[in-house]
Write a protein that holds these residues in place. Sequence first.
Motif, PDB file in Angstrom:
ATOM      1  N   ASN A 252     -35.887 -15.010  19.302  1.00  0.00           N
ATOM      2  CA  ASN A 252     -35.714 -14.423  17.967  1.00  0.00           C
ATOM      3  C   ASN A 252     -34.246 -14.188  17.626  1.00  0.00           C
ATOM      4  N   GLY A 253     -33.354 -14.716  18.450  1.00  0.00           N
ATOM      5  CA  GLY A 253     -31.937 -14.522  18.158  1.00  0.00           C
ATOM      6  C   GLY A 253     -31.511 -13.098  18.449  1.00  0.00           C
ATOM      7  N   LYS A 254     -30.505 -12.628  17.723  1.00  0.00           N
ATOM      8  CA  LYS A 254     -29.973 -11.291  17.992  1.00  0.00           C
ATOM      9  C   LYS A 254     -30.064 -10.347  16.800  1.00  0.00           C
ATOM     10  N   LEU A 255     -29.923 -10.883  15.605  1.00  0.00           N
ATOM     11  CA  LEU A 255     -29.703 -10.002  14.454  1.00  0.00           C
ATOM     12  C   LEU A 255     -31.015  -9.470  13.892  1.00  0.00           C
ATOM     13  N   ARG A 256     -30.951  -8.275  13.359  1.00  0.00           N
ATOM     14  CA  ARG A 256     -32.163  -7.578  12.918  1.00  0.00           C
ATOM     15  C   ARG A 256     -32.506  -7.903  11.477  1.00  0.00           C
ATOM     16  N   LEU A 257     -33.795  -8.216  11.306  1.00  0.00           N
ATOM     17  CA  LEU A 257     -34.277  -8.678   9.997  1.00  0.00           C
ATOM     18  C   LEU A 257     -34.057  -7.642   8.900  1.00  0.00           C
ATOM     19  N   VAL A 258     -34.538  -6.417   9.150  1.00  0.00           N
ATOM     20  CA  VAL A 258     -34.571  -5.404   8.097  1.00  0.00           C
ATOM     21  C   VAL A 258     -33.171  -4.868   7.776  1.00  0.00           C
ATOM     22  N   PHE A 259     -32.381  -4.651   8.821  1.00  0.00           N
ATOM     23  CA  PHE A 259     -31.092  -3.973   8.615  1.00  0.00           C
ATOM     24  C   PHE A 259     -29.949  -4.932   8.279  1.00  0.00           C
ATOM     25  N   GLU A 260     -30.027  -6.146   8.846  1.00  0.00           N
ATOM     26  CA  GLU A 260     -28.892  -7.060   8.687  1.00  0.00           C
ATOM     27  C   GLU A 260     -29.249  -8.282   7.839  1.00  0.00           C
ATOM     28  N   LEU A 261     -30.336  -8.963   8.212  1.00  0.00           N
ATOM     29  CA  LEU A 261     -30.582 -10.280   7.622  1.00  0.00           C
ATOM     30  C   LEU A 261     -31.062 -10.215   6.177  1.00  0.00           C
ATOM     31  N   GLN A 262     -32.037  -9.338   5.894  1.00  0.00           N
ATOM     32  CA  GLN A 262     -32.582  -9.352   4.530  1.00  0.00           C
ATOM     33  C   GLN A 262     -31.577  -8.870   3.480  1.00  0.00           C
ATOM     34  N   PRO A 263     -30.799  -7.805   3.743  1.00  0.00           N
ATOM     35  CA  PRO A 263     -29.797  -7.453   2.721  1.00  0.00           C
ATOM     36  C   PRO A 263     -28.810  -8.592   2.466  1.00  0.00           C
ATOM     37  N   MET A 264     -28.359  -9.262   3.532  1.00  0.00           N
ATOM     38  CA  MET A 264     -27.412 -10.369   3.348  1.00  0.00           C
ATOM     39  C   MET A 264     -28.081 -11.542   2.631  1.00  0.00           C
ATOM     40  N   ALA A 265     -29.352 -11.804   2.951  1.00  0.00           N
ATOM     41  CA  ALA A 265     -30.070 -12.894   2.283  1.00  0.00           C
ATOM     42  C   ALA A 265     -30.178 -12.614   0.780  1.00  0.00           C
ATOM     43  N   PHE A 266     -30.421 -11.357   0.434  1.00  0.00           N
ATOM     44  CA  PHE A 266     -30.516 -10.966  -0.987  1.00  0.00           C
ATOM     45  C   PHE A 266     -29.187 -11.265  -1.692  1.00  0.00           C
ATOM     46  N   LEU A 267     -28.092 -10.845  -1.064  1.00  0.00           N
ATOM     47  CA  LEU A 267     -26.764 -11.029  -1.677  1.00  0.00           C
ATOM     48  C   LEU A 267     -26.413 -12.513  -1.794  1.00  0.00           C
ATOM     49  N   VAL A 268     -26.737 -13.275  -0.748  1.00  0.00           N
ATOM     50  CA  VAL A 268     -26.394 -14.703  -0.750  1.00  0.00           C
ATOM     51  C   VAL A 268     -27.280 -15.465  -1.749  1.00  0.00           C
ATOM     52  N   GLU A 269     -28.551 -15.124  -1.816  1.00  0.00           N
ATOM     53  CA  GLU A 269     -29.423 -15.781  -2.812  1.00  0.00           C
ATOM     54  C   GLU A 269     -28.938 -15.486  -4.219  1.00  0.00           C
ATOM     55  N   GLN A 270     -28.524 -14.247  -4.449  1.00  0.00           N
ATOM     56  CA  GLN A 270     -28.024 -13.880  -5.781  1.00  0.00           C
ATOM     57  C   GLN A 270     -26.732 -14.622  -6.121  1.00  0.00           C
ATOM     58  N   ALA A 271     -26.071 -15.141  -5.073  1.00  0.00           N
ATOM     59  CA  ALA A 271     -24.849 -15.928  -5.288  1.00  0.00           C
ATOM     60  C   ALA A 271     -25.166 -17.427  -5.276  1.00  0.00           C
ATOM     61  N   GLY A 272     -26.451 -17.774  -5.345  1.00  0.00           N
ATOM     62  CA  GLY A 272     -26.841 -19.189  -5.422  1.00  0.00           C
ATOM     63  C   GLY A 272     -27.000 -19.854  -4.064  1.00  0.00           C
ATOM     64  N   GLY A 273     -26.924 -19.048  -2.983  1.00  0.00           N
ATOM     65  CA  GLY A 273     -27.092 -19.614  -1.648  1.00  0.00           C
ATOM     66  C   GLY A 273     -28.510 -19.413  -1.137  1.00  0.00           C
ATOM     67  N   ARG A 274     -28.724 -19.699   0.140  1.00  0.00           N
ATOM     68  CA  ARG A 274     -30.058 -19.585   0.737  1.00  0.00           C
ATOM     69  C   ARG A 274     -29.972 -18.990   2.134  1.00  0.00           C
ATOM     70  N   ALA A 275     -31.130 -18.594   2.635  1.00  0.00           N
ATOM     71  CA  ALA A 275     -31.195 -18.058   4.000  1.00  0.00           C
ATOM     72  C   ALA A 275     -32.566 -18.358   4.579  1.00  0.00           C
ATOM     73  N   THR A 276     -32.582 -18.954   5.786  1.00  0.00           N
ATOM     74  CA  THR A 276     -33.848 -19.304   6.429  1.00  0.00           C
ATOM     75  C   THR A 276     -33.785 -18.951   7.912  1.00  0.00           C
ATOM     76  N   ASP A 277     -34.965 -18.838   8.529  1.00  0.00           N
ATOM     77  CA  ASP A 277     -34.980 -18.689   9.993  1.00  0.00           C
ATOM     78  C   ASP A 277     -35.158 -20.068  10.639  1.00  0.00           C
ATOM     79  N   GLY A 278     -35.148 -21.098   9.824  1.00  0.00           N
ATOM     80  CA  GLY A 278     -35.365 -22.476  10.294  1.00  0.00           C
ATOM     81  C   GLY A 278     -36.571 -23.056   9.597  1.00  0.00           C
ATOM     82  N   THR A 279     -37.541 -22.188   9.268  1.00  0.00           N
ATOM     83  CA  THR A 279     -38.719 -22.663   8.545  1.00  0.00           C
ATOM     84  C   THR A 279     -39.052 -21.797   7.321  1.00  0.00           C
ATOM     85  N   ARG A 280     -38.861 -20.485   7.447  1.00  0.00           N
ATOM     86  CA  ARG A 280     -39.213 -19.584   6.330  1.00  0.00           C
ATOM     87  C   ARG A 280     -37.966 -18.984   5.700  1.00  0.00           C
TER      88      ARG A 280
END
Length: 316
Positions: A252-280
């Motif tokens: 599962n890697g190292k970084l935490r979904l709730v505290f680290e990954l999802q907030p960054m995914a929100f910010l990056v998506e809002q900037a036109g980028g994307r975030a995946t775990d490889g499939t989702r």
Amino acid sequence: MLNNNISDATKYFIDLRRHMWVAGIELDLRRLIWQIAVTGKYISAKIHESNRKLAGLKNIYDEEQLALDRSSDRILRNQLEFSGFVREYASEELDEIIKIGKGDEKYYITADPLDGSSLVDTNLAIGTIIGIHNEPVPSQGRKSMVAALYITYGPLITMVYSAGKGTHEFVLNREGEYVLSEENITLKQRGSIYSIGGLKRDWTENHARYVGFLDDEGYKLRYSGGFVPDINQIMIKRGGVFTYPALKNSPNGKLRLVFELQPMAFLVEQAGGRATDGTRDILDITAETLDQRNPIYIGSPFEVEKAREFFAAGKD
Ligand code: F6P
């Protein structure tokens, strides 16, 4: 929204509160984001005061010093307690979610109060990561997240936020105001840098093939070891990819979904980028536990979609 073509001369006079007001962000959410941004000043003061010392040390008076990440957590919690906007506070520093409101407040906060704090002694940049939800956490990222922000403590203190109306950067000036520096950050379709966490000898075959592809395409390695500055680099350079992959002995890697990954995914998506775990999509993953970890590929669309392709085609 403010005019995208706002001139440099004008934009430095737009402070965070005015920006959020013009953007039409709801009053309580504006106040909450402002409060958290202000708290960044106190956390920064704590970092300075610590003189780069970390946990478990004694100060000159032989008193135990709190780890910087724990004291940052205390500062944040104290600021949000009885703010009138926050019902529950979930922090990477705490085992349990804390009820800090009366029970009728609108927002639920996730906090990584001082991410990358082990870099303090090296004087590299570190940061605070916040997610703001309108439902209890852990929950479905995309459905409940209404805003996210991070604060970078580097040569400058900067704050990047999104409340679902684009992603914007502010710089803390000498007067203590957060002034607009980058409005509507928009990632390019494809960047030219990559940041990769995890030991190379532990990479999976799919990941190794993906990195080989990036190398062949001429991507340049840019990794600081701090999640906030590494993501901030992609934002400000307008593209590239950050990954902390699944590893052979930590799938599962190292970084935490709730505290680290999802907030960054929100910010990056809002900037036109994307975030995946490889499939989702990272924001489509429902957290089963507060401390759940997931692999991540995050950044501009081309590189993130390529990661998905390598995982769809690969064996592991
Ligand atoms: O989660 C803490 C953290 O320091 C992140 O900021 C960073 O992306 C990651 O760990 C670095 O991990 P490693 O030391 O394995 O490269």
